[in-house]
Design an enzyme around this catalytic site. Sequence first.
Site, PDB file in Angstrom:
ATOM      1  N   LYS A 177       0.775  -1.095   0.207  1.00 55.66           N
ATOM      2  CA  LYS A 177       0.113   0.254  -0.041  1.00 55.66           C
ATOM      3  C   LYS A 177       0.502   1.013  -0.094  1.00 55.66           C
ATOM      4  CE  LYS A 177      -1.972   1.108   3.884  1.00 55.66           C
ATOM      5  NZ  LYS A 177      -1.177   2.968   4.111  1.00 55.66           N
ATOM      6  N   ASN A 178       1.827   0.930   1.785  1.00 58.60           N
ATOM      7  CA  ASN A 178       2.741   2.328   1.430  1.00 58.60           C
ATOM      8  C   ASN A 178       3.787   2.989  -0.162  1.00 58.60           C
ATOM      9  OD1 ASN A 178       0.902   3.189   3.289  1.00 58.60           O
ATOM     10  ND2 ASN A 178       2.816   2.312   4.868  1.00 58.60           N
TER      11      ASN A 178
ATOM     12  N   CYS B 181      -4.508  12.836  12.263  1.00 62.28           N
ATOM     13  CA  CYS B 181      -5.474  11.276  12.325  1.00 62.28           C
ATOM     14  C   CYS B 181      -4.962  10.867  13.509  1.00 62.28           C
ATOM     15  CB  CYS B 181      -5.288  10.035  11.124  1.00 62.28           C
ATOM     16  SG  CYS B 181      -3.566  10.145  12.039  1.00 62.28           S
TER      17      CYS B 181
ATOM     18  N   ARG C 225       0.835  14.213  13.041  1.00 62.16           N
ATOM     19  CA  ARG C 225       0.929  13.720  11.490  1.00 62.16           C
ATOM     20  C   ARG C 225       1.160  15.357  10.380  1.00 62.16           C
ATOM     21  NH1 ARG C 225      -0.742   9.006   9.579  1.00 62.16           N
ATOM     22  NH2 ARG C 225       0.940   8.675   8.433  1.00 62.16           N
ATOM     23  N   PRO C 226       2.456  16.467  11.097  1.00 64.09           N
ATOM     24  CA  PRO C 226       2.725  17.792  10.223  1.00 64.09           C
ATOM     25  C   PRO C 226       3.355  17.466   8.699  1.00 64.09           C
ATOM     26  CG  PRO C 226       4.702  17.438  12.085  1.00 64.09           C
ATOM     27  CD  PRO C 226       3.053  16.591  12.308  1.00 64.09           C
TER      28      PRO C 226
ATOM     29  N   LEU D 297       7.756  19.223   7.049  1.00 64.99           N
ATOM     30  CA  LEU D 297       9.237  18.849   6.386  1.00 64.99           C
ATOM     31  C   LEU D 297       9.258  18.625   4.974  1.00 64.99           C
ATOM     32  CD1 LEU D 297      10.322  16.131   8.901  1.00 64.99           C
ATOM     33  CD2 LEU D 297      10.965  18.385   8.928  1.00 64.99           C
TER      34      LEU D 297
ATOM     35  N   ASP E 175       5.246   0.144  12.285  1.00 63.67           N
ATOM     36  CA  ASP E 175       3.209  -0.294  12.052  1.00 63.67           C
ATOM     37  C   ASP E 175       3.164  -1.396  12.040  1.00 63.67           C
ATOM     38  OD1 ASP E 175       3.613   2.209   8.265  1.00 63.67           O
ATOM     39  OD2 ASP E 175       2.948   2.034   9.948  1.00 63.67           O
TER      40      ASP E 175
ATOM     41  N   ARG F  54      -8.679  -0.126   4.373  1.00 62.93           N
ATOM     42  CA  ARG F  54      -7.144   0.824   4.071  1.00 62.93           C
ATOM     43  C   ARG F  54      -6.108  -0.049   3.332  1.00 62.93           C
ATOM     44  NH1 ARG F  54      -7.129   6.617   6.776  1.00 62.93           N
ATOM     45  NH2 ARG F  54      -5.692   6.941   4.815  1.00 62.93           N
TER      46      ARG F  54
HETATM   47  C1  EPZ Z   1       4.203   6.698   5.873  1.00 62.12           C
HETATM   48  O1  EPZ Z   1       3.495   8.019   6.279  1.00 62.12           O
HETATM   49  C2  EPZ Z   1       3.086   5.139   6.223  1.00 62.12           C
HETATM   50  N1  EPZ Z   1       2.111   6.016   5.347  1.00 62.12           N
HETATM   51  C3  EPZ Z   1       3.294   5.021   7.428  1.00 62.12           C
HETATM   52  O2  EPZ Z   1       2.604   4.343   7.396  1.00 62.12           O
HETATM   53  C4  EPZ Z   1       4.301   5.005   8.430  1.00 62.12           C
HETATM   54  O3  EPZ Z   1       4.186   4.590   9.827  1.00 62.12           O
HETATM   55  C5  EPZ Z   1       5.804   6.000   8.117  1.00 62.12           C
HETATM   56  O4  EPZ Z   1       6.131   6.004   7.282  1.00 62.12           O
HETATM   57  C6  EPZ Z   1       6.763   6.116   8.943  1.00 62.12           C
HETATM   58  O5  EPZ Z   1       7.218   4.485   8.904  1.00 62.12           O
HETATM   59  C7  EPZ Z   1       2.164   6.188   3.947  1.00 62.12           C
HETATM   60  O6  EPZ Z   1       3.873   5.844   3.241  1.00 62.12           O
HETATM   61  C8  EPZ Z   1       1.338   6.227   2.903  1.00 62.12           C
HETATM   62  P1  EPZ Z   1       6.649  10.091   8.468  1.00 62.12           P
HETATM   63  P2  EPZ Z   1       4.128   9.712   6.420  1.00 62.12           P
HETATM   64  O7  EPZ Z   1       6.676  11.534   7.277  1.00 62.12           O
HETATM   65  O8  EPZ Z   1       5.238   9.213   5.280  1.00 62.12           O
HETATM   66  C9  EPZ Z   1       6.489  13.513  11.258  1.00 62.12           C
HETATM   67  C10 EPZ Z   1       0.361   3.069   8.046  1.00 62.12           C
HETATM   68  O9  EPZ Z   1       0.044   1.875   8.947  1.00 62.12           O
HETATM   69  N2  EPZ Z   1       6.541  14.560  11.012  1.00 62.12           N
HETATM   70  O10 EPZ Z   1       8.019   9.511   7.984  1.00 62.12           O
HETATM   71  O11 EPZ Z   1       3.445  10.510   6.918  1.00 62.12           O
HETATM   72  C11 EPZ Z   1       5.531  12.944  11.906  1.00 62.12           C
HETATM   73  O12 EPZ Z   1       4.447  13.405  12.681  1.00 62.12           O
HETATM   74  C12 EPZ Z   1       0.786   4.616   7.406  1.00 62.12           C
HETATM   75  O13 EPZ Z   1       0.729   1.894   6.683  1.00 62.12           O
HETATM   76  C13 EPZ Z   1       6.830  15.860  10.575  1.00 62.12           C
HETATM   77  O14 EPZ Z   1       7.207  16.012  11.959  1.00 62.12           O
HETATM   78  O15 EPZ Z   1       5.214   9.693   8.080  1.00 62.12           O
HETATM   79  C14 EPZ Z   1       6.202  11.773  12.603  1.00 62.12           C
HETATM   80  O16 EPZ Z   1       6.060  11.501  14.068  1.00 62.12           O
HETATM   81  C15 EPZ Z   1       0.407   4.515   9.067  1.00 62.12           C
HETATM   82  N3  EPZ Z   1       6.838  16.876   9.851  1.00 62.12           N
HETATM   83  C16 EPZ Z   1       7.475  11.279  11.743  1.00 62.12           C
HETATM   84  O17 EPZ Z   1       7.824  12.742  11.422  1.00 62.12           O
HETATM   85  C17 EPZ Z   1       6.462  16.477   8.454  1.00 62.12           C
HETATM   86  O18 EPZ Z   1       6.748  17.111   8.088  1.00 62.12           O
HETATM   87  C18 EPZ Z   1       7.372  10.057  10.543  1.00 62.12           C
HETATM   88  O19 EPZ Z   1       6.626  11.323  10.030  1.00 62.12           O
HETATM   89  C19 EPZ Z   1       6.345  15.409   8.078  1.00 62.12           C
HETATM   90  C20 EPZ Z   1       6.474  14.106   9.566  1.00 62.12           C
END
Ligand code: EPZ
Length: 426
Positions: free
Chosen positions: A22-23, A118, A123-124, A127, A309, A401
């Site tokens: 999915k991801n 969510c 989830r900001p 970055l 995950d 999902r």
């Molecule tokens: C991806 O989410 C995955 N989703 C998530 O899977 C997964 O848990 C996550 O990566 C971590 O591996 C998809 O790929 C669609 P991040 P993403 O940006 O990209 C913070 C599932 O169950 N952050 O790596 O949103 C954020 O809040 C889902 O399939 C910022 O602060 O995750 C988090 O604490 C859930 N600013 C950390 O970084 C930003 O601009 C990691 O988030 C972006 C993120």
Amino acid sequence: MDQIIVQGNGPLKGEIPIAGAKNACLTLMPATLLTDQPLTLTNAPRLSDIRTMTALLQSLGAEVAPLQDGQVLALSSHDLTSHRAEYDIVRKMRASILVLGPMLARDGRAEVSLPGGCAIGARPVDLHLKALEAMGAELDLRDGYVHAKAPSSGLRGAVVEFPLVSVGATENALMAATLAKGTTVLRNAAREPEIVDLAQCLRRMGAQIEGEGESTITIQGVETLHGATHPVVTDRIELGTYMLAPAMCGGEVECLGGRISLLSAFCEKLDEAGIDVEETPRGLKVSRRNGRVRAVDVTTQPYPGFPTDLQAQFMALMCMAEGTSRLEETIFENRFMHAPELTRMGAQIEVHGGHATVTGVEKLRGAPVMATDLRASVSLILAGMAAEGQTTVSRVYHLDRGYEHVVRKLRGVGAHIERVKEEEQV
Ligand code: EPZ
């Protein structure tokens, strides 16, 4: 809303096919916006999130044709009719933000609703925005949307230093950089297999990328990208989820398409807990060694560490382990919502902030429980399969999902599980 009813199970036997990730698919699909040529994705998973991304791309004027019952996605965005990703789609799925970088890189403009938080966290997307600004984008945040414009000469290569590892921000920046003028270096980039898969697809489309899978990725921008056909990588989270079924119920299950390399940290923890994982020509054969599972400590980390995950699913295993397990969730601020539900089934769990202490019990007891998010939902199903009695999991729309045919796949190895319409509340 549907419910899933699970009866406690004896040992499992058989094989489970693992779908495309999915991801990975959710970042490969927006890559169609980078070219006016056709992009074909094979081994695509049939999930509601994929349907949501399809609707979003179609709202921008892209053509998305699910072929072979959704296993193949034929995408083409010859002429975009809109550059605005509306809130009512984005709020359903945070990965919608991944259309921002490609649209900006190809057409120099984009309006994307901020995704909002969510269940598992705020989830900001700061970055994502900082990386695109480093490439010359002008961003204006107003009325809940990011209004983005590239310089008239297009995005330009830049050195982007991520202060923390972000999968989505790495993906947005990587896609944007393929068409930026000059060289882009992404430092402290995410290393997930889904990033590697995206880079391999972009390279098939003519992008010049080096270092994917490591912390530094270097991209030489090119004038245009062409079409390609690309197979979506196996879903390592679905894989890990189903590996836990025999770990919790006993027996032996072969997860087709699985490879240890996708989940080495997770497999190490399974080994410590007393679970055997054997790599076969078709996938991964999983069985529980004699006696009870042993408690092990886990800290979630960006890849190649233990995946966040799989934390909820692994907690379900630890609920029945011998001893006490300490689970630390370092990626998201609110990802223990499955704990109170597991406690309803007799689990002994104490949660303090990002730490959960699980004292294993001999047997969980079936109970009515509620799914709160995608991965929590499936951890409750696993717990129900290992419990005594019946477990009813409500709000299973979360499941759809990320898990294709979960009832069929688990029934295929002997689980007593069915999906029913929730009784009308009187
Ligand atoms: C991806 O989410 C995955 N989703 C998530 O899977 C997964 O848990 C996550 O990566 C971590 O591996 C998809 O790929 C669609 P991040 P993403 O940006 O990209 C913070 C599932 O169950 N952050 O790596 O949103 C954020 O809040 C889902 O399939 C910022 O602060 O995750 C988090 O604490 C859930 N600013 C950390 O970084 C930003 O601009 C990691 O988030 C972006 C993120």
